[in-house]
Design an enzyme around this catalytic site. Structure first.
Site, PDB file in Angstrom:
ATOM      1  N   ARG A 225       2.458  16.010 114.076  1.00 15.43           N
ATOM      2  CA  ARG A 225       2.046  16.845 115.197  1.00 15.43           C
ATOM      3  C   ARG A 225       2.659  16.286 116.486  1.00 15.43           C
ATOM      4  NH1 ARG A 225       1.103  20.353 112.142  1.00 15.43           N
ATOM      5  NH2 ARG A 225      -0.884  21.362 111.717  1.00 15.43           N
ATOM      6  N   HIS A 273       9.097  23.816 114.264  1.00 11.41           N
ATOM      7  CA  HIS A 273       7.890  23.710 113.423  1.00 11.41           C
ATOM      8  C   HIS A 273       8.052  24.541 112.134  1.00 11.41           C
ATOM      9  CE1 HIS A 273       3.283  22.920 113.527  1.00 11.41           C
ATOM     10  NE2 HIS A 273       3.732  22.959 112.281  1.00 11.41           N
TER      11      HIS A 273
HETATM   12  P1  NDP Z   1      -3.712  14.859 104.035  1.00 13.12           P
HETATM   13  O1  NDP Z   1      -5.021  15.033 104.719  1.00 13.12           O
HETATM   14  O2  NDP Z   1      -3.586  15.200 102.597  1.00 13.12           O
HETATM   15  O3  NDP Z   1      -3.221  13.350 104.229  1.00 13.12           O
HETATM   16  C1  NDP Z   1      -3.264  12.669 105.434  1.00 13.12           C
HETATM   17  C2  NDP Z   1      -2.726  11.273 105.227  1.00 13.12           C
HETATM   18  O4  NDP Z   1      -2.702  10.590 106.481  1.00 13.12           O
HETATM   19  C3  NDP Z   1      -3.623  10.434 104.286  1.00 13.12           C
HETATM   20  O5  NDP Z   1      -2.812   9.616 103.480  1.00 13.12           O
HETATM   21  C4  NDP Z   1      -4.430   9.584 105.266  1.00 13.12           C
HETATM   22  O6  NDP Z   1      -4.877   8.352 104.758  1.00 13.12           O
HETATM   23  C5  NDP Z   1      -3.393   9.344 106.342  1.00 13.12           C
HETATM   24  N1  NDP Z   1      -4.036   8.995 107.613  1.00 13.12           N
HETATM   25  C6  NDP Z   1      -4.895   9.729 108.362  1.00 13.12           C
HETATM   26  N2  NDP Z   1      -5.288   9.049 109.440  1.00 13.12           N
HETATM   27  C7  NDP Z   1      -4.686   7.837 109.372  1.00 13.12           C
HETATM   28  C8  NDP Z   1      -4.713   6.676 110.175  1.00 13.12           C
HETATM   29  N3  NDP Z   1      -5.449   6.624 111.291  1.00 13.12           N
HETATM   30  N4  NDP Z   1      -3.982   5.631 109.797  1.00 13.12           N
HETATM   31  C9  NDP Z   1      -3.243   5.671 108.654  1.00 13.12           C
HETATM   32  N5  NDP Z   1      -3.162   6.728 107.836  1.00 13.12           N
HETATM   33  C10 NDP Z   1      -3.881   7.809 108.199  1.00 13.12           C
HETATM   34  O7  NDP Z   1      -2.676  15.708 104.886  1.00 13.12           O
HETATM   35  P2  NDP Z   1      -1.318  16.406 104.424  1.00 13.12           P
HETATM   36  O8  NDP Z   1      -0.474  15.408 103.730  1.00 13.12           O
HETATM   37  O9  NDP Z   1      -1.609  17.672 103.724  1.00 13.12           O
HETATM   38  O10 NDP Z   1      -0.703  16.777 105.861  1.00 13.12           O
HETATM   39  C11 NDP Z   1      -0.541  15.780 106.851  1.00 13.12           C
HETATM   40  C12 NDP Z   1      -0.192  16.403 108.189  1.00 13.12           C
HETATM   41  O11 NDP Z   1       1.143  16.900 108.178  1.00 13.12           O
HETATM   42  C13 NDP Z   1      -1.023  17.630 108.588  1.00 13.12           C
HETATM   43  O12 NDP Z   1      -2.265  17.255 109.120  1.00 13.12           O
HETATM   44  C14 NDP Z   1      -0.130  18.285 109.626  1.00 13.12           C
HETATM   45  O13 NDP Z   1      -0.389  17.716 110.895  1.00 13.12           O
HETATM   46  C15 NDP Z   1       1.283  17.894 109.185  1.00 13.12           C
HETATM   47  N6  NDP Z   1       2.000  19.034 108.630  1.00 13.12           N
HETATM   48  C16 NDP Z   1       3.115  19.472 109.280  1.00 13.12           C
HETATM   49  C17 NDP Z   1       3.849  20.521 108.792  1.00 13.12           C
HETATM   50  C18 NDP Z   1       5.092  20.971 109.454  1.00 13.12           C
HETATM   51  O14 NDP Z   1       5.608  22.036 109.075  1.00 13.12           O
HETATM   52  N7  NDP Z   1       5.645  20.229 110.390  1.00 13.12           N
HETATM   53  C19 NDP Z   1       3.414  21.230 107.564  1.00 13.12           C
HETATM   54  C20 NDP Z   1       2.248  20.668 106.939  1.00 13.12           C
HETATM   55  C21 NDP Z   1       1.562  19.622 107.477  1.00 13.12           C
HETATM   56  P3  NDP Z   1      -5.876   8.302 103.495  1.00 13.12           P
HETATM   57  O15 NDP Z   1      -5.002   8.649 102.311  1.00 13.12           O
HETATM   58  O16 NDP Z   1      -6.327   6.909 103.460  1.00 13.12           O
HETATM   59  O17 NDP Z   1      -6.952   9.308 103.759  1.00 13.12           O
HETATM   60  C1  OXD Z   2       0.485  22.824 108.665  1.00 14.00           C
HETATM   61  C2  OXD Z   2       1.676  23.136 109.451  1.00 14.00           C
HETATM   62  O1  OXD Z   2      -0.410  22.108 109.118  1.00 14.00           O
HETATM   63  O2  OXD Z   2       2.446  24.038 109.050  1.00 14.00           O
HETATM   64  O3  OXD Z   2       0.424  23.311 107.506  1.00 14.00           O
HETATM   65  O4  OXD Z   2       1.914  22.491 110.470  1.00 14.00           O
END
Ligand code: NDP
Ligand code: OXD
Length: 310
Positions: A225, A273
């Site tokens: 993000r 994005h």
């Molecule tokens: P998940 O909720 O499945 O995973 C999030 C990961 O981040 C987990 O491994 C979590 O750790 C880790 N995490 C969260 N907070 C922290 C922290 N403070 N320190 C270290 N690690 C942390 O999310 P997704 O993989 O599905 O998606 C991740 C993000 O990607 C979304 O929230 C979105 O912002 C972004 N995204 C962007 C897209 C784009 O097109 N640019 C598309 C899709 C998503 P733990 O495993 O320990 O819980």
């Molecule tokens: C998502 C994204 O969060 O597209 O899925 O950013």
């Protein structure tokens, strides 16, 4: 029983509503501006809803985020606390992100931006790069998309490490967990990929202090993000040579404002994005399946933890 769909584009909202109606017999899906009886709305399917939109539906059972992230839902200060938030994720979204991560990492690894600049200047200069096993790539966030992307990079032969909040085990990936392990994770990273959700802990995490812990001339790829990146620190680090490049798919303000210096920076690759985009046809099937399951069981596996922020 109805479903209200909100996206910033009324046309897109109507597309989603039309497809969802076809997949959920007995429920009517409507673009939010076509909802005449807010009390009939049981599910709000949203991307970046305006403040108060969700609170305006008194009988809502759940909010469905049209994406993996829920930050755009939690940004609504009037969001009722008790509502479950269902994430829209799945193999399609994961596959697209895996491809995009590989694309961005490979283009920096093989110096494609430098070759494109050379081509424009008619320069024939062989810039030879090390093979993937000699390149250390770090992935921040090992959730659905982070884990798959890290594994994909390992499959290409990179020396991959990953960082999450809690301990993880991933084949081919050296995993680090928590704040205490962050410095070890960053130390020696040559390409850093951010796939973290936006929370209070991750806001501004990509800043000058973090850049200084990476290998000299490292590259930053932010696909999480926009507010996770301190844009001024990035520009300073690129201009000083501390970092050698960046790929940015997400921004503090989207669409990226016309006057942003990021657009024209020679060391930055900007995309709008699109790293992983759920199209309405695929996404509506996932959303419909989640709503059916929620109706049947009162929960689904992809419910976010609003207190955790992701
Ligand atoms: P998940 O909720 O499945 O995973 C999030 C990961 O981040 C987990 O491994 C979590 O750790 C880790 N995490 C969260 N907070 C922290 C922290 N403070 N320190 C270290 N690690 C942390 O999310 P997704 O993989 O599905 O998606 C991740 C993000 O990607 C979304 O929230 C979105 O912002 C972004 N995204 C962007 C897209 C784009 O097109 N640019 C598309 C899709 C998503 P733990 O495993 O320990 O819980
Ligand atoms: C998502 C994204 O969060 O597209 O899925 O950013």
């Amino acid at each position: 029983m109805s479903i209200s769909v909100y996206t910033p584009s009324p046309e897109l909202s109507r597309d989603w509503a039309r497809m969802l109606s076809g997949l959920l017999p007995g429920m009517t899906a409507l673009s939010h501006e076509d909802v005449s009886d807010p009390a009939s709305v049981l599910y709000a399917v949203v991307w970046s809803p305006p403040t108060g939109l969700i609170a305006g539906y008194p009988n809502l059972k759940a909010v469905v985020s049209l994406g993996a992230g829920i930050d755009h839902v939690l940004a609504d200060e009037e969001l009722p606390d008790h509502l479950p938030i269902i994430r829209t994720v799945g193999t399609d979204l994961t596959q697209r992100m895996k491809e995009f991560v590989a694309l961005q990492v490979l283009l920096h690894h093989r110096r494609l931006p430098d070759f494109l600049a050379q081509q424009r200047a008619h320069v024939w200069d062989k810039l030879v790069t090390p093979p993937a096993p000699k390149r250390t790539v770090g992935v921040m966030g090992l959730g659905n998309i982070g884990a798959a992307s890290a594994r994909g990079l390992a499959g290409l032969g990179f020396d991959v490490r990953g960082w999450a909040r809690s301990p993880r085990k991933l084949e081919g990936v050296t995993c680090y967990a928590g704040e205490a392990a962050l410095d070890d994770f960053l130390n020696g990273c040559e390409i850093l990929v951010c796939l973290l959700p936006l929370t209070e802990a991750t806001r501004g995490i990509l800043n000058a202090t973090l850049f200084d812990k990476l290998a000299p001339g490292a590259v930053v790829v932010n696909l999480g993000r926009g507010p996770q990146l301190n844009e001024a620190d990035l520009l300073a680090a690129l201009d000083s040579g501390r970092l050698s490049g960046a790929s940015l798919d997400v921004f503090e303000i989207e669409p990226l404002p016309e006057e942003s210096p990021l657009w024209d920076h020679p060391k930055i690759v900007v995309t709008p994005h699109v790293a992983s985009y759920i199209d309405a046809e695929t996404g509506s099937r996932i959303v419909a399946a989640n709503i059916k399951l929620f109706e049947a069981e009162g929960t689904v596996p992809d419910i976010a933890d609003a207190r955790r922020g992701y």
